[in-house]
Design a protein around this motif. Structure first.
Motif, PDB file in Angstrom:
ATOM      1  N   THR A  23       0.856  -1.192   0.000  1.00 60.52           N
ATOM      2  CA  THR A  23       0.000   0.000   0.000  1.00 60.52           C
ATOM      3  C   THR A  23       0.891   1.241   0.000  1.00 60.52           C
ATOM      4  OG1 THR A  23      -1.582  -1.246   1.311  1.00 60.52           O
ATOM      5  CG2 THR A  23      -1.941   1.135   1.191  1.00 60.52           C
ATOM      6  N   PHE A  24       2.040   1.150   0.703  1.00 60.94           N
ATOM      7  CA  PHE A  24       2.932   2.308   0.824  1.00 60.94           C
ATOM      8  C   PHE A  24       4.312   1.955   0.271  1.00 60.94           C
ATOM      9  CE2 PHE A  24      -0.279   2.665   4.126  1.00 60.94           C
ATOM     10  CZ  PHE A  24      -0.777   3.930   3.868  1.00 60.94           C
ATOM     11  N   GLU A  25       4.556   2.349  -0.992  1.00 59.23           N
ATOM     12  CA  GLU A  25       5.848   2.034  -1.615  1.00 59.23           C
ATOM     13  C   GLU A  25       6.868   3.132  -1.349  1.00 59.23           C
ATOM     14  OE1 GLU A  25       5.763   0.930  -5.675  1.00 59.23           O
ATOM     15  OE2 GLU A  25       4.445  -0.782  -5.310  1.00 59.23           O
ATOM     16  N   ASN A  26       6.370   4.366  -1.156  1.00 60.06           N
ATOM     17  CA  ASN A  26       7.267   5.510  -0.975  1.00 60.06           C
ATOM     18  C   ASN A  26       7.068   6.142   0.393  1.00 60.06           C
ATOM     19  OD1 ASN A  26       8.673   5.760  -3.634  1.00 60.06           O
ATOM     20  ND2 ASN A  26       6.538   5.725  -4.298  1.00 60.06           N
ATOM     21  N   LEU A  27       8.149   6.719   0.906  1.00 57.28           N
ATOM     22  CA  LEU A  27       8.103   7.214   2.287  1.00 57.28           C
ATOM     23  C   LEU A  27       7.148   8.393   2.478  1.00 57.28           C
ATOM     24  CD1 LEU A  27       9.129   6.926   5.146  1.00 57.28           C
ATOM     25  CD2 LEU A  27      11.068   8.373   4.560  1.00 57.28           C
ATOM     26  N   LYS A  28       7.092   9.312   1.495  1.00 55.60           N
ATOM     27  CA  LYS A  28       6.288  10.513   1.710  1.00 55.60           C
ATOM     28  C   LYS A  28       4.811  10.184   1.984  1.00 55.60           C
ATOM     29  CE  LYS A  28       5.735  15.196   0.112  1.00 55.60           C
ATOM     30  NZ  LYS A  28       6.181  16.227  -0.804  1.00 55.60           N
ATOM     31  N   PRO A  29       4.137   9.416   1.115  1.00 52.81           N
ATOM     32  CA  PRO A  29       2.749   9.064   1.426  1.00 52.81           C
ATOM     33  C   PRO A  29       2.614   8.235   2.706  1.00 52.81           C
ATOM     34  CG  PRO A  29       3.449   8.039  -0.650  1.00 52.81           C
ATOM     35  CD  PRO A  29       4.542   8.967  -0.236  1.00 52.81           C
ATOM     36  N   ALA A  30       3.616   7.408   2.988  1.00 56.73           N
ATOM     37  CA  ALA A  30       3.564   6.614   4.235  1.00 56.73           C
ATOM     38  C   ALA A  30       3.577   7.557   5.436  1.00 56.73           C
ATOM     39  CB  ALA A  30       4.751   5.652   4.298  1.00 56.73           C
ATOM     40  N   LEU A  31       4.450   8.562   5.403  1.00 58.67           N
ATOM     41  CA  LEU A  31       4.526   9.505   6.529  1.00 58.67           C
ATOM     42  C   LEU A  31       3.239  10.305   6.664  1.00 58.67           C
ATOM     43  CD1 LEU A  31       8.186  10.863   6.233  1.00 58.67           C
ATOM     44  CD2 LEU A  31       7.251   9.421   8.055  1.00 58.67           C
ATOM     45  N   ILE A  32       2.685  10.714   5.533  1.00 57.21           N
ATOM     46  CA  ILE A  32       1.426  11.487   5.580  1.00 57.21           C
ATOM     47  C   ILE A  32       0.359  10.653   6.285  1.00 57.21           C
ATOM     48  CG2 ILE A  32      -0.447  12.460   4.145  1.00 57.21           C
ATOM     49  CD1 ILE A  32       1.807  13.375   2.187  1.00 57.21           C
ATOM     50  N   ASP A  33       0.317   9.355   5.958  1.00 62.12           N
ATOM     51  CA  ASP A  33      -0.666   8.474   6.597  1.00 62.12           C
ATOM     52  C   ASP A  33      -0.356   8.290   8.090  1.00 62.12           C
ATOM     53  OD1 ASP A  33      -2.857   6.389   6.293  1.00 62.12           O
ATOM     54  OD2 ASP A  33      -1.249   5.214   7.215  1.00 62.12           O
ATOM     55  N   LEU A  34       0.918   8.090   8.407  1.00 54.26           N
ATOM     56  CA  LEU A  34       1.295   7.785   9.791  1.00 54.26           C
ATOM     57  C   LEU A  34       1.209   8.987  10.716  1.00 54.26           C
ATOM     58  CD1 LEU A  34       4.409   5.678   8.791  1.00 54.26           C
ATOM     59  CD2 LEU A  34       2.511   4.774  10.137  1.00 54.26           C
ATOM     60  N   LEU A  35       1.495  10.162  10.170  1.00 55.64           N
ATOM     61  CA  LEU A  35       1.599  11.342  11.042  1.00 55.64           C
ATOM     62  C   LEU A  35       0.307  12.145  11.118  1.00 55.64           C
ATOM     63  CD1 LEU A  35       5.198  12.505  10.021  1.00 55.64           C
ATOM     64  CD2 LEU A  35       4.534  11.130  11.990  1.00 55.64           C
ATOM     65  N   LYS A  36      -0.713  11.711  10.351  1.00 50.81           N
ATOM     66  CA  LYS A  36      -1.930  12.535  10.301  1.00 50.81           C
ATOM     67  C   LYS A  36      -2.616  12.670  11.667  1.00 50.81           C
ATOM     68  CE  LYS A  36      -4.904   8.878   8.585  1.00 50.81           C
ATOM     69  NZ  LYS A  36      -4.676   7.874   7.588  1.00 50.81           N
ATOM     70  N   GLU A  37      -2.480  11.629  12.499  1.00 50.57           N
ATOM     71  CA  GLU A  37      -3.129  11.716  13.816  1.00 50.57           C
ATOM     72  C   GLU A  37      -2.306  12.532  14.805  1.00 50.57           C
ATOM     73  OE1 GLU A  37      -3.679   7.539  14.559  1.00 50.57           O
ATOM     74  OE2 GLU A  37      -4.649   7.537  12.604  1.00 50.57           O
ATOM     75  N   GLU A  38      -1.049  12.795  14.459  1.00 48.82           N
ATOM     76  CA  GLU A  38      -0.136  13.473  15.390  1.00 48.82           C
ATOM     77  C   GLU A  38      -0.338  14.986  15.394  1.00 48.82           C
ATOM     78  OE1 GLU A  38       3.496  12.826  16.498  1.00 48.82           O
ATOM     79  OE2 GLU A  38       2.973  10.781  17.028  1.00 48.82           O
ATOM     80  N   GLN A  39      -0.920  15.530  14.314  1.00 51.45           N
ATOM     81  CA  GLN A  39      -0.913  16.998  14.152  1.00 51.45           C
ATOM     82  C   GLN A  39      -1.668  17.739  15.235  1.00 51.45           C
ATOM     83  OE1 GLN A  39      -1.701  18.345  10.097  1.00 51.45           O
ATOM     84  NE2 GLN A  39       0.496  18.662  10.150  1.00 51.45           N
TER      85      GLN A  39
END
Ligand SMILES: NC(=O)c1ccc[n+]([C@@H]2O[C@H](COP(=O)([O-])OP(=O)(O)OC[C@H]3O[C@@H](n4cnc5c(N)ncnc54)[C@H](OP(=O)(O)O)[C@@H]3O)[C@@H](O)[C@H]2O)c1
Length: 304
Positions: free
Chosen positions: A288-304
């Motif tokens: 689902t996540f091949e590249n780091l940028k979209p992976a980070l967007i998904d992972l960090l969205k709850e942190e904001q």
């Protein structure tokens, strides 16, 4: 179907348990903490003490697949005695399981065991594939080699063995990501050393999905469990800073400073493994996540 998970209460285990439950797979788990034992219809805990070779054999009843994740954390100061614990907790967990299976009538046909990309030699250039046979000669690589050897022993009792060499697991709920993110979020982030060291990361959701894929496809052998596009430490740090709109203004942190702060464990931040994911993709696994940028967007969205 019923699976048994060792270390199932940890970061990766919890994610796998939730996928199992979505598929109506019943989970038994072995835990070293009696207070973590639950007794639900699809989630049952059993006590074990691998150090003493103790296992509740009821845990094996009707189990077809074992997922082995147990091991003392490596994110603690590596004193001489703790280094021993890192190794023994892994090797003895597998030895205790092996002994339990030998002494019981069981239906287990597959073992899927965690391993780590730390087995590969530290290098800026190598592209590490499963077929490589030149491993590192550092502490972690030696631990992982013995860990894998103990897992392969299960073949001698007729159980298929699959090994997932896991990279840096990114999760919003624990592991390294919250620790990396914290200073960056407060504008105090910095690159480690030259920042050229490769970090072969994987999104926790892809990793849990990969364990389930290996289970359903009944795969055996060794597979690298990393995303297809590893990045340098500099790139990872910059992408997180960009996400929080922060500048990286501090100088790079030298290796010797981290050695003083963390002892031998500092190696985790400076070692470099560029690991290839092609083998599992050739077997049909889709990320689902091949590249780091979209992976980070998904992972960090709850942190904001
Ligand atoms: N997270 C990563 O980035 C990463 C990368 C590469 C490899 N791995 C490997 O993948 C496995 C799972 O990782 P994780 O991140 O889920 O780790 P984790 O959150 O630390 O969970 C590991 C589990 O192992 C059990 N455990 C702890 N100490 C033990 C001991 N002395 N003897 C037997 N069991 C013990 C614990 O379960 P109980 O308290 O229920 O017994 C714990 O919940 C580990 O072996 C780890 O080395 C992880």
């Amino acid at each position: 179907m019923k699976v048994l998970i060792t270390g199932g209460t940890g970061l990766i285990g919890r994610e796998i348990v939730s996928l199992c439950h979505k598929e109506d797979i019943v989970v038994n788990y072995l835990t070293t903490s009696k207070e973590k034992i639950k007794n639900e219809s699809n989630y049952k805990g059993f006590y074990w003490n691998p150090q003493k070779g103790e296992i509740d054999k009821e845990a094996l009843k009707d189990v077809e697949v074992i997922i082995n994740l147990a091991g003392a954390t490596i994110a603690k100061r590596w004193t001489r005695s703790y280094r021993q614990e890192i190794l023994e907790s892994r090797v003895q967990a597998l030895a205790t399981l092996y002994k339990g299976l030998k002494e019981t009538k069981h239906q287990v046909r597959q073992l899927i065991s965690a391993s780590a990309v730390g087995i590969y030699k530290d290098s800026f250039q190598n592209y590490c594939e499963e077929k490589d046979t030149i491993y590192g000669d550092d502490f972690l690589s030696e631990v992982v080699q013995q860990w894998e050897q103990s897992a392969f022993e299960f073949k001698t009792i007729g159980i298929e063995v699959a090994i997932l060499r896991i990279g840096l697991v990114l999760s919003p709920n624990g592991g390294v990501l919250p620790t990396i993110v914290k200073p960056i979020k407060y504008g105090l982030g910095a690159i480690f050393g030259t920042g050229k060291q490769w970090q072969s990361w994987i999104h926790i959701k892809d990793l849990a999905k990969m364990f389930m894929y290996v289970l359903h496809e009944e795969l055996e052998g060794v597979y690298n469990a990393v995303a297809p596009n590893p990045v340098s430490n500099k790139k990872m740090t910059q992408l997180i800073a960009e996400y929080y709109k922060k500048q990286l203004w501090l100088p790079n942190i030298p290796k010797n400073t981290m050695r003083l702060l963390l002892g031998k464990m500092h190696i985790l931040l400076f070692s470099s493994q560029r690991v290839c994911s092609e083998k599992i993709q050739e077997r049909g696994f889709n990320y689902t996540f091949e590249n780091l940028k979209p992976a980070l967007i998904d992972l960090l969205k709850e942190e904001q």
